[in-house]
Design a protein around this motif. Structure first.
Motif, PDB file in Angstrom:
ATOM      1  N   ALA A 116      14.584 -19.411  -3.139  1.00  0.00           N
ATOM      2  CA  ALA A 116      14.246 -18.052  -2.700  1.00  0.00           C
ATOM      3  C   ALA A 116      15.456 -17.337  -2.110  1.00  0.00           C
ATOM      4  CB  ALA A 116      13.106 -18.106  -1.685  1.00  0.00           C
ATOM      5  N   GLU A 117      16.219 -18.056  -1.313  1.00  0.00           N
ATOM      6  CA  GLU A 117      17.386 -17.456  -0.638  1.00  0.00           C
ATOM      7  C   GLU A 117      18.371 -16.872  -1.633  1.00  0.00           C
ATOM      8  OE1 GLU A 117      19.129 -15.990   2.417  1.00  0.00           O
ATOM      9  OE2 GLU A 117      17.846 -17.650   3.036  1.00  0.00           O
ATOM     10  N   ARG A 118      18.600 -17.551  -2.722  1.00  0.00           N
ATOM     11  CA  ARG A 118      19.546 -17.060  -3.716  1.00  0.00           C
ATOM     12  C   ARG A 118      19.086 -15.755  -4.353  1.00  0.00           C
ATOM     13  NH1 ARG A 118      20.521 -22.779  -4.398  1.00  0.00           N
ATOM     14  NH2 ARG A 118      18.859 -23.050  -5.930  1.00  0.00           N
ATOM     15  N   GLN A 119      17.785 -15.460  -4.283  1.00  0.00           N
ATOM     16  CA  GLN A 119      17.246 -14.250  -4.894  1.00  0.00           C
ATOM     17  C   GLN A 119      17.036 -13.102  -3.907  1.00  0.00           C
ATOM     18  OE1 GLN A 119      14.114 -14.977  -7.960  1.00  0.00           O
ATOM     19  NE2 GLN A 119      14.200 -17.049  -7.110  1.00  0.00           N
ATOM     20  N   MET A 120      17.187 -13.361  -2.620  1.00  0.00           N
ATOM     21  CA  MET A 120      16.853 -12.346  -1.609  1.00  0.00           C
ATOM     22  C   MET A 120      17.682 -11.072  -1.712  1.00  0.00           C
ATOM     23  SD  MET A 120      14.221 -12.583   0.177  1.00  0.00           S
ATOM     24  CE  MET A 120      14.597 -11.316   1.359  1.00  0.00           C
ATOM     25  N   LEU A 121      18.915 -11.155  -2.161  1.00  0.00           N
ATOM     26  CA  LEU A 121      19.725  -9.952  -2.310  1.00  0.00           C
ATOM     27  C   LEU A 121      19.054  -8.976  -3.272  1.00  0.00           C
ATOM     28  CD1 LEU A 121      22.262  -8.351  -1.671  1.00  0.00           C
ATOM     29  CD2 LEU A 121      23.433  -9.634  -3.489  1.00  0.00           C
ATOM     30  N   ALA A 122      18.452  -9.482  -4.329  1.00  0.00           N
ATOM     31  CA  ALA A 122      17.752  -8.633  -5.287  1.00  0.00           C
ATOM     32  C   ALA A 122      16.600  -7.894  -4.610  1.00  0.00           C
ATOM     33  CB  ALA A 122      17.235  -9.462  -6.457  1.00  0.00           C
ATOM     34  N   TYR A 123      15.901  -8.568  -3.708  1.00  0.00           N
ATOM     35  CA  TYR A 123      14.804  -7.912  -2.998  1.00  0.00           C
ATOM     36  C   TYR A 123      15.343  -6.831  -2.059  1.00  0.00           C
ATOM     37  CZ  TYR A 123      10.253  -7.163  -1.031  1.00  0.00           C
ATOM     38  OH  TYR A 123       9.075  -6.567  -0.671  1.00  0.00           O
ATOM     39  N   ARG A 124      16.424  -7.141  -1.346  1.00  0.00           N
ATOM     40  CA  ARG A 124      17.023  -6.162  -0.425  1.00  0.00           C
ATOM     41  C   ARG A 124      17.486  -4.911  -1.167  1.00  0.00           C
ATOM     42  NH1 ARG A 124      20.311 -10.556   1.279  1.00  0.00           N
ATOM     43  NH2 ARG A 124      19.007 -11.797   2.647  1.00  0.00           N
ATOM     44  N   ILE A 125      18.128  -5.107  -2.307  1.00  0.00           N
ATOM     45  CA  ILE A 125      18.617  -3.967  -3.099  1.00  0.00           C
ATOM     46  C   ILE A 125      17.456  -3.090  -3.530  1.00  0.00           C
ATOM     47  CG2 ILE A 125      19.653  -3.350  -5.327  1.00  0.00           C
ATOM     48  CD1 ILE A 125      21.538  -5.803  -4.898  1.00  0.00           C
ATOM     49  N   PHE A 126      16.406  -3.695  -4.044  1.00  0.00           N
ATOM     50  CA  PHE A 126      15.234  -2.932  -4.469  1.00  0.00           C
ATOM     51  C   PHE A 126      14.620  -2.183  -3.288  1.00  0.00           C
ATOM     52  CE2 PHE A 126      10.605  -2.670  -4.997  1.00  0.00           C
ATOM     53  CZ  PHE A 126      10.537  -1.890  -6.147  1.00  0.00           C
ATOM     54  N   ASN A 145       1.881  -1.458 -11.246  1.00  0.00           N
ATOM     55  CA  ASN A 145       0.960  -0.349 -10.999  1.00  0.00           C
ATOM     56  C   ASN A 145       1.158   0.298  -9.627  1.00  0.00           C
ATOM     57  OD1 ASN A 145       0.013  -2.590  -9.639  1.00  0.00           O
ATOM     58  ND2 ASN A 145      -2.138  -2.184 -10.075  1.00  0.00           N
ATOM     59  N   CYS A 146       2.059  -0.246  -8.801  1.00  0.00           N
ATOM     60  CA  CYS A 146       2.257   0.293  -7.453  1.00  0.00           C
ATOM     61  C   CYS A 146       3.651   0.886  -7.238  1.00  0.00           C
ATOM     62  CB  CYS A 146       2.021  -0.797  -6.409  1.00  0.00           C
ATOM     63  SG  CYS A 146       0.348  -1.448  -6.431  1.00  0.00           S
ATOM     64  N   VAL A 147       4.492   0.857  -8.256  1.00  0.00           N
ATOM     65  CA  VAL A 147       5.856   1.362  -8.118  1.00  0.00           C
ATOM     66  C   VAL A 147       5.919   2.760  -8.704  1.00  0.00           C
ATOM     67  CG1 VAL A 147       8.256   1.024  -8.876  1.00  0.00           C
ATOM     68  CG2 VAL A 147       6.877  -0.926  -8.154  1.00  0.00           C
ATOM     69  N   GLU A 148       6.477   3.685  -7.911  1.00  0.00           N
ATOM     70  CA  GLU A 148       6.646   5.046  -8.411  1.00  0.00           C
ATOM     71  C   GLU A 148       7.730   5.068  -9.463  1.00  0.00           C
ATOM     72  OE1 GLU A 148       7.065   8.102  -5.473  1.00  0.00           O
ATOM     73  OE2 GLU A 148       5.681   7.075  -4.127  1.00  0.00           O
ATOM     74  N   GLY A 149       7.509   5.824 -10.506  1.00  0.00           N
ATOM     75  CA  GLY A 149       8.499   5.920 -11.562  1.00  0.00           C
ATOM     76  C   GLY A 149       8.428   4.733 -12.500  1.00  0.00           C
ATOM     77  N   PRO A 150       9.415   4.616 -13.371  1.00  0.00           N
ATOM     78  CA  PRO A 150       9.402   3.528 -14.357  1.00  0.00           C
ATOM     79  C   PRO A 150       9.692   2.174 -13.720  1.00  0.00           C
ATOM     80  CG  PRO A 150      11.445   4.786 -14.530  1.00  0.00           C
ATOM     81  CD  PRO A 150      10.576   5.503 -13.525  1.00  0.00           C
ATOM     82  N   TRP A 151       9.134   1.149 -14.322  1.00  0.00           N
ATOM     83  CA  TRP A 151       9.405  -0.220 -13.886  1.00  0.00           C
ATOM     84  C   TRP A 151      10.817  -0.567 -14.349  1.00  0.00           C
ATOM     85  CZ3 TRP A 151       7.124  -3.357 -10.604  1.00  0.00           C
ATOM     86  CH2 TRP A 151       7.430  -4.715 -10.610  1.00  0.00           C
ATOM     87  N   THR A 152      11.608  -1.094 -13.453  1.00  0.00           N
ATOM     88  CA  THR A 152      13.012  -1.360 -13.751  1.00  0.00           C
ATOM     89  C   THR A 152      13.331  -2.841 -13.648  1.00  0.00           C
ATOM     90  OG1 THR A 152      13.652  -1.126 -11.435  1.00  0.00           O
ATOM     91  CG2 THR A 152      13.658   0.904 -12.783  1.00  0.00           C
ATOM     92  N   GLN A 153      14.541  -3.182 -14.076  1.00  0.00           N
ATOM     93  CA  GLN A 153      15.016  -4.561 -13.922  1.00  0.00           C
ATOM     94  C   GLN A 153      15.099  -4.905 -12.439  1.00  0.00           C
ATOM     95  OE1 GLN A 153      15.812  -6.891 -16.530  1.00  0.00           O
ATOM     96  NE2 GLN A 153      15.633  -8.220 -14.749  1.00  0.00           N
ATOM     97  N   GLU A 154      15.503  -3.941 -11.611  1.00  0.00           N
ATOM     98  CA  GLU A 154      15.562  -4.189 -10.163  1.00  0.00           C
ATOM     99  C   GLU A 154      14.189  -4.534  -9.608  1.00  0.00           C
ATOM    100  OE1 GLU A 154      17.359  -0.825  -8.266  1.00  0.00           O
ATOM    101  OE2 GLU A 154      19.377  -1.613  -8.578  1.00  0.00           O
ATOM    102  N   ALA A 155      13.154  -3.856 -10.099  1.00  0.00           N
ATOM    103  CA  ALA A 155      11.793  -4.156  -9.639  1.00  0.00           C
ATOM    104  C   ALA A 155      11.393  -5.569 -10.059  1.00  0.00           C
ATOM    105  CB  ALA A 155      10.807  -3.129 -10.193  1.00  0.00           C
ATOM    106  N   THR A 156      11.735  -5.940 -11.288  1.00  0.00           N
ATOM    107  CA  THR A 156      11.440  -7.295 -11.764  1.00  0.00           C
ATOM    108  C   THR A 156      12.172  -8.332 -10.916  1.00  0.00           C
ATOM    109  OG1 THR A 156      11.079  -6.514 -14.015  1.00  0.00           O
ATOM    110  CG2 THR A 156      11.581  -8.862 -13.751  1.00  0.00           C
ATOM    111  N   ASN A 157      13.453  -8.061 -10.621  1.00  0.00           N
ATOM    112  CA  ASN A 157      14.233  -8.989  -9.801  1.00  0.00           C
ATOM    113  C   ASN A 157      13.608  -9.144  -8.418  1.00  0.00           C
ATOM    114  OD1 ASN A 157      15.984  -9.009 -11.988  1.00  0.00           O
ATOM    115  ND2 ASN A 157      17.491  -7.682 -11.012  1.00  0.00           N
ATOM    116  N   ALA A 158      13.193  -8.027  -7.826  1.00  0.00           N
ATOM    117  CA  ALA A 158      12.569  -8.064  -6.499  1.00  0.00           C
ATOM    118  C   ALA A 158      11.226  -8.794  -6.545  1.00  0.00           C
ATOM    119  CB  ALA A 158      12.388  -6.647  -5.964  1.00  0.00           C
ATOM    120  N   GLN A 159      10.476  -8.574  -7.607  1.00  0.00           N
ATOM    121  CA  GLN A 159       9.190  -9.259  -7.771  1.00  0.00           C
ATOM    122  C   GLN A 159       9.397 -10.775  -7.795  1.00  0.00           C
ATOM    123  OE1 GLN A 159       7.114  -9.040 -11.647  1.00  0.00           O
ATOM    124  NE2 GLN A 159       5.395  -8.179 -10.472  1.00  0.00           N
TER     125      GLN A 159
END
Length: 195
Positions: free
Chosen positions: A21-31, A78-92
């Protein structure tokens, strides 16, 4: 992976899942920053709960509540405004990995820790396919994805973490967990190929 994780004491299973999880947290912060959401702090607090003392067994009800709260912070299409992006997938994927780390702490189950690792792999699989515009229905392209340096790096990190944890002395839990955490934090910057 599961058979190796089953050989680990529960605190080391928790540390393994937390490292994924820790290795992926930057993606969540960016999103979270780009979408002006403020759940990144909640997600980081949840991960800190896992790292703080992987040997501790908090009240199961408290951990279940925290898991439920974290699940509501994971981006959904269904809860993200605008188009679903790679950043959203990374954060998910980052959010799911945190949830699996919490679930590993709750149950101590090797399968939960393995799912945290699987989420990290799937995050990179998705990222590589989209970044390289790879059609996985074409022969040999799945092998192209699997052999990508980002995916091989994460699979290597997971193997290294398991080997490190298997070799550690049970009396050295705090030191070993600290080392795994420091490595995972350092590797977060390059998880998705960032420098």
């Amino acid at each position: 992976m599961i058979s190796s994780l089953e050989r680990l004491p529960v605190p080391f299973r928790v540390a393994f899942a937390a490292a994924c999880a820790e290795r992926q947290m930057l993606a969540y912060r960016i999103f979270a920053m780009r979408t002006e959401r403020n759940p990144a702090n909640s997600m980081e607090i949840a991960l800190e709960t896992v790292w703080a003392d992987p040997n501790a067994t908090e009240n199961a009800t408290d951990l279940e509540r925290q898991i439920e709260a974290i699940m509501s912070q994971i981006p959904q299409e269904n809860c993200v405004e605008g188009p679903w992006t790679q950043e959203a997938t990374n954060a998910q994927n980052a959010g799911m990995a945190v949830a699996y780390a919490l679930r590993t702490k709750l149950a101590g189950d090797a399968q939960e820790a393995a799912w945290a690792a699987r989420v990290a792999y799937e995050a990179l699989d998705n990222f590589v396919i989209n970044k390289e515009s790879i059609d996985t229905n074409t022969p040999d392209n799945e092998l192209r994805v699997l052999s990508h340096p980002l995916i091989q790096a994460e699979l290597g990190r997971q193997e290294r973490d398991v080997r490190t944890l298997l070799a550690a002395n049970n009396r050295e839990i705090a030191r070993t967990v600290r080392e795994i955490r420091e490595q995972a934090r350092a590797e977060a910057a390059t998880f998705l190929g960032r420098d």
